[in-house]
Design a protein around this motif. Structure first.
Motif, mmCIF file in Angstrom:
data_model
loop_
_atom_site.group_PDB
_atom_site.id
_atom_site.type_symbol
_atom_site.label_atom_id
_atom_site.label_comp_id
_atom_site.label_asym_id
_atom_site.label_seq_id
_atom_site.Cartn_x
_atom_site.Cartn_y
_atom_site.Cartn_z
ATOM 1 N N GLY A 43 0.706 -1.262 -0.092
ATOM 2 C CA GLY A 43 -0.162 -0.042 -0.096
ATOM 3 C C GLY A 43 0.953 1.316 -0.028
ATOM 4 O O GLY A 43 0.645 2.218 -0.665
ATOM 5 N N LEU A 44 1.954 1.251 0.786
ATOM 6 C CA LEU A 44 2.760 2.571 1.018
ATOM 7 C C LEU A 44 3.419 2.593 -0.500
ATOM 8 O O LEU A 44 3.635 3.811 -0.664
ATOM 9 C CB LEU A 44 3.706 2.177 2.234
ATOM 10 N N PHE A 45 3.924 1.568 -1.024
ATOM 11 C CA PHE A 45 4.585 1.713 -2.248
ATOM 12 C C PHE A 45 3.735 2.109 -3.382
ATOM 13 O O PHE A 45 4.105 3.144 -4.115
ATOM 14 C CB PHE A 45 5.193 0.253 -2.790
ATOM 15 N N MET A 46 2.496 1.576 -3.422
ATOM 16 C CA MET A 46 1.566 2.037 -4.423
ATOM 17 C C MET A 46 1.220 3.681 -4.300
ATOM 18 O O MET A 46 1.051 4.439 -5.170
ATOM 19 C CB MET A 46 0.077 1.401 -4.287
ATOM 20 N N LEU A 47 1.361 4.295 -3.029
ATOM 21 C CA LEU A 47 1.070 5.767 -2.981
ATOM 22 C C LEU A 47 2.164 6.374 -3.616
ATOM 23 O O LEU A 47 2.164 7.572 -4.005
ATOM 24 C CB LEU A 47 1.227 6.219 -1.589
ATOM 25 N N THR A 48 3.270 5.929 -4.115
ATOM 26 C CA THR A 48 4.286 6.539 -4.678
ATOM 27 C C THR A 48 4.495 6.496 -6.254
ATOM 28 O O THR A 48 5.369 6.761 -6.688
ATOM 29 C CB THR A 48 5.604 6.165 -4.296
ATOM 30 N N ILE A 55 -5.214 3.615 -3.630
ATOM 31 C CA ILE A 55 -5.268 3.403 -2.279
ATOM 32 C C ILE A 55 -6.204 4.561 -1.634
ATOM 33 O O ILE A 55 -6.635 4.393 -0.570
ATOM 34 C CB ILE A 55 -3.548 3.735 -1.725
ATOM 35 N N ILE A 56 -6.284 5.662 -2.417
ATOM 36 C CA ILE A 56 -7.042 6.681 -2.036
ATOM 37 C C ILE A 56 -8.604 6.061 -1.864
ATOM 38 O O ILE A 56 -9.463 6.263 -0.956
ATOM 39 C CB ILE A 56 -7.126 8.000 -2.658
#
Length: 342
Positions: A43-48, A55-56
């Motif tokens: 999830g954190l990676f996809m935010l980048t 994710i939103i």
């Protein structure tokens, strides 16, 4: 089998079926202790990345669905019947047994009280979080609701995996929600000893925490839900653990961590992929989960301490009888195998 420096290595020519079973057991282990970190990392990676919008959107869904684990949950037959669970079942193997005297009515709700917890409640998972051990056939018309820690329902994405297996939180609100459903057909599966019981897990030993565990009795009485003793033979034989006697520094540190997080930080000793002496993969040993005769209860909105004690004594007696009767079929050394209640 090859032995080098005291370590027993697996033969090279092991059949593919057994290799797949070992992979399935390792997958299950990682799903228990690593999926939450993996999904958070993804999830954190996809935010980048350019896919941040996923994710939103998931964040809105997460907020909307946050209380699902306390409101009956939702299960996926597809997830509960993944092919990998069949290999997982056959690795030990795990068998779910329903005694003839276990007569259940699909118009009622039941509380299945599982002992012992073991290191990772392996038989509990196979029997009640999947369908591959025969739950739908043995209990037609029922939905299985295995209970687990509330923290599992807070981790993004991991919570959806846990919910798909039919799991719900072990909170009072969650249990009351399921057991009070008027249409019936619901089974709450509860590992009564909880994470603390895993500290006593040793091969060939059955030590369970029950004497002071009475909250489940009170919840059953409030909902008029019969108590069903369930015992898992072999649950304690798939792992050893680093010595942690009462009063030791290690046990003190483990207790502090458990009190803080609800998770028992056991240091298990299993096997590896290619050798049998050390590792985190569970050892092969049959696990037989036996479901006993239901104990009918009266429905009381506010049960007294005396009534709770009465039914706690009835349940304890029924569990001991179940253990003493069935150990001759499923325990490795029944004459010397004792049930110790603490």
């Amino acid at each position: 089998m090859y032995k080098i420096f005291g370590i027993e290595f697996a033969p090279i020519n092991i059949p593919l079926e057994r290799r797949l079973q070992t992979i399935a057991a390792a997958f299950w282990l990682f799903s228990c202790v690593g999926f939450n970190f993996l999904f958070c990392g993804i999830g954190l990676f996809m935010l980048t990345t350019k896919y941040y919008w996923i994710i939103i959107l998931y964040g809105f869904w997460y907020y909307y669905d946050l209380d699902c684990g306390e409101n009956g949950g939702r299960s996926s037959k597809w997830c509960r019947n993944w092919t990998i669970w069949s290999y997982f079942r056959d690795y030990f193997p795990i068998k779910l047994v329903k005694l003839d005297e276990c007569v259940v009515d699909p118009k009622r709700n039941y509380m299945f009280c599982y002992h012992p917890h073991g290191v990772l409640a392996t038989g509990f998972f196979g029997s009640f979080a999947t369908d591959v051990c025969g739950f739908p056939e043995l209990f037609p018309g029922f939905k299985s609701h295995p209970l687990t820690l509330d923290s599992h329902f807070k981790t993004p994405f991991f919570r959806d995996y846990v919910l798909a297996l039919g799991a719900c939180t072990s909170s009072k609100k969650s249990i009351n929600c399921i057991l009070s459903k008027p249409e019936g057909g619901n089974i709450v599966a509860l590992a009564v000893g909880g994470a603390e019981e895993s500290f006593y897990c040793r091969p060939g030993e059955y030590k369970i925490i029950l004497k002071k565990r009475k909250g489940f009795i009170r919840l059953a009485l409030r909902n008029g839900a019969p108590l069903v003793p369930v015992f898992s033979f072999g649950e304690t034989d798939i792992y050893s653990q680093v010595s942690n006697p009462d009063g030791s520094l290690l046990r003190w540190l483990q207790n502090q961590f458990k009190n803080l997080t609800g998770i028992a930080p056991i240091i298990p000793i299993g096997r590896g992929f290619f050798q049998y002496n050390v590792g985190l993969v569970p050892k092969r040993h049959p696990i037989t989960v036996v479901v006993g005769k239901p104990i009918d209860v009266v429905r009381v909105d506010e049960p007294t301490t005396e009534l709770v004690d009465e039914y706690h004594a009835k349940f304890t007696k029924a569990l001991i009888e179940l253990f003493e009767t069935e150990k001759y079929k499923y325990a490795d050394n029944p004459e010397k195998t004792k049930l110790i209640i603490i």
